[in-house]
Design an enzyme around this catalytic site. Structure first.
Site, short mmCIF file in Angstrom:
data_model
loop_
_atom_site.label_atom_id
_atom_site.label_comp_id
_atom_site.label_asym_id
_atom_site.label_seq_id
_atom_site.Cartn_x
_atom_site.Cartn_y
_atom_site.Cartn_z
N PHE A 32 0.84 -1.20 0.00
CA PHE A 32 0.00 0.00 0.00
C PHE A 32 0.88 1.24 0.00
O PHE A 32 1.72 1.44 0.88
CB PHE A 32 -0.91 0.01 1.23
CG PHE A 32 -1.81 1.21 1.31
CD1 PHE A 32 -2.83 1.38 0.39
CD2 PHE A 32 -1.62 2.17 2.29
CE1 PHE A 32 -3.67 2.50 0.45
CE2 PHE A 32 -2.45 3.29 2.36
CZ PHE A 32 -3.48 3.45 1.45
N GLY A 33 0.68 2.11 -0.99
CA GLY A 33 1.40 3.37 -1.09
C GLY A 33 0.49 4.53 -0.79
O GLY A 33 -0.64 4.58 -1.28
N TYR A 34 0.98 5.48 0.02
CA TYR A 34 0.15 6.63 0.40
C TYR A 34 0.89 7.96 0.27
O TYR A 34 0.29 9.02 0.36
CB TYR A 34 -0.35 6.47 1.85
CG TYR A 34 0.76 6.30 2.86
CD1 TYR A 34 1.40 7.40 3.44
CD2 TYR A 34 1.21 5.02 3.23
CE1 TYR A 34 2.42 7.24 4.35
CE2 TYR A 34 2.23 4.86 4.14
CZ TYR A 34 2.84 5.97 4.69
OH TYR A 34 3.86 5.80 5.59
N GLY A 35 2.21 7.92 0.09
CA GLY A 35 3.03 9.13 -0.04
C GLY A 35 3.89 9.02 -1.29
O GLY A 35 3.40 8.91 -2.40
N SER A 36 5.21 9.00 -1.09
CA SER A 36 6.11 8.97 -2.25
C SER A 36 6.01 7.66 -3.03
O SER A 36 6.36 7.63 -4.22
CB SER A 36 7.55 9.21 -1.82
OG SER A 36 8.00 8.19 -0.94
N GLU A 109 12.47 2.09 2.42
CA GLU A 109 11.51 2.51 3.44
C GLU A 109 11.97 2.26 4.87
O GLU A 109 11.50 2.93 5.80
CB GLU A 109 10.16 1.79 3.22
CG GLU A 109 9.48 2.13 1.91
CD GLU A 109 9.07 3.59 1.82
OE1 GLU A 109 8.48 4.11 2.79
OE2 GLU A 109 9.36 4.22 0.78
#
Length: 197
Positions: A32-36, A109
């Site tokens: 799940f990606g939410y920023g960069s 990350e």
């Protein structure tokens, strides 16, 4: 040892091993990606879908002393913090690619294991998926209390790290979410704040 030193010495390897064990290798892996990760995933994926996570929200409240700031002038990056909901992107890494791609993702990350990796139930247009997300504990020394707008403006004007400024990071995230058809009122507010500098 102070809180920052304790955090910096956290070993990311056991956390990676735990995620690999939980995943088990029997199926593709979702992230799940939410920023960069929305605009620069830096790993090979087979599919991407819009995704909604309940119980977590995106907030520009995580200190960045290297990537988007310095120890003298820390910047900010988005973190996934408990409470609320978050729209982002779910990426599917093909099972046969996970052994190669997951360590690359980890290196990006989790170099100091600041985040707490966890499996998040995501709603997507094609059904639910269980995706790996990088969350931040409310007890983390990297999490800031909500900042006043004047403090945010100061950081947006001055914080610059090895990957660029906090301002660039915010504007790129805002633009990428728009391209994905994702509305986030707080990001829109922050973007307006940034454009009024």
């Amino acid at each position: 040892m102070d809180e920052w030193a304790a955090l910096a010495s956290r070993d990311p390897a056991p956390l990676l091993a735990a995620v690999q064990r939980d995943w088990g290798g029997r199926h593709d892996l979702w992230v799940f990606g939410y920023g960069s990760l929305v605009w620069r995933p830096s790993f090979e994926y087979a599919e991407q879908r819009p995704a909604l996570v309940h119980g977590w929200h995106r907030a520009l409240r995580m200190r960045s002393r290297i990537n988007r700031g310095t120890p003298q002038q820390p910047g900010l990056v988005f973190a996934l913090i408990s409470g609320g909901s978050c729209r982002g992107v779910a990426y599917r890494i093909a099972r046969e690619r996970v052994a190669h791609e997951l360590p690359l993702l980890w290196e990006r990350e989790m170099p100091t294991a600041t985040y707490d990796p966890r499996w998040l139930p995501c709603r997507t247009p094609h059904g639910p998926v269980r995706a790996l997300g990088f969350t931040l504990s409310r007890r983390s020394p990297s999490l800031l209390a909500p900042l006043a707008d004047d403090e945010l403006r100061h950081i947006l004007r001055h914080a610059q790290g090895r990957y660029g400024s906090t301002l660039e990071y915010l504007l790129e995230t805002a633009a990428s979410l728009r391209r994905c058809g994702i509305r986030d009122r707080e990001i829109e507010r922050l973007e307006k704040l940034a454009r009024d500098l």
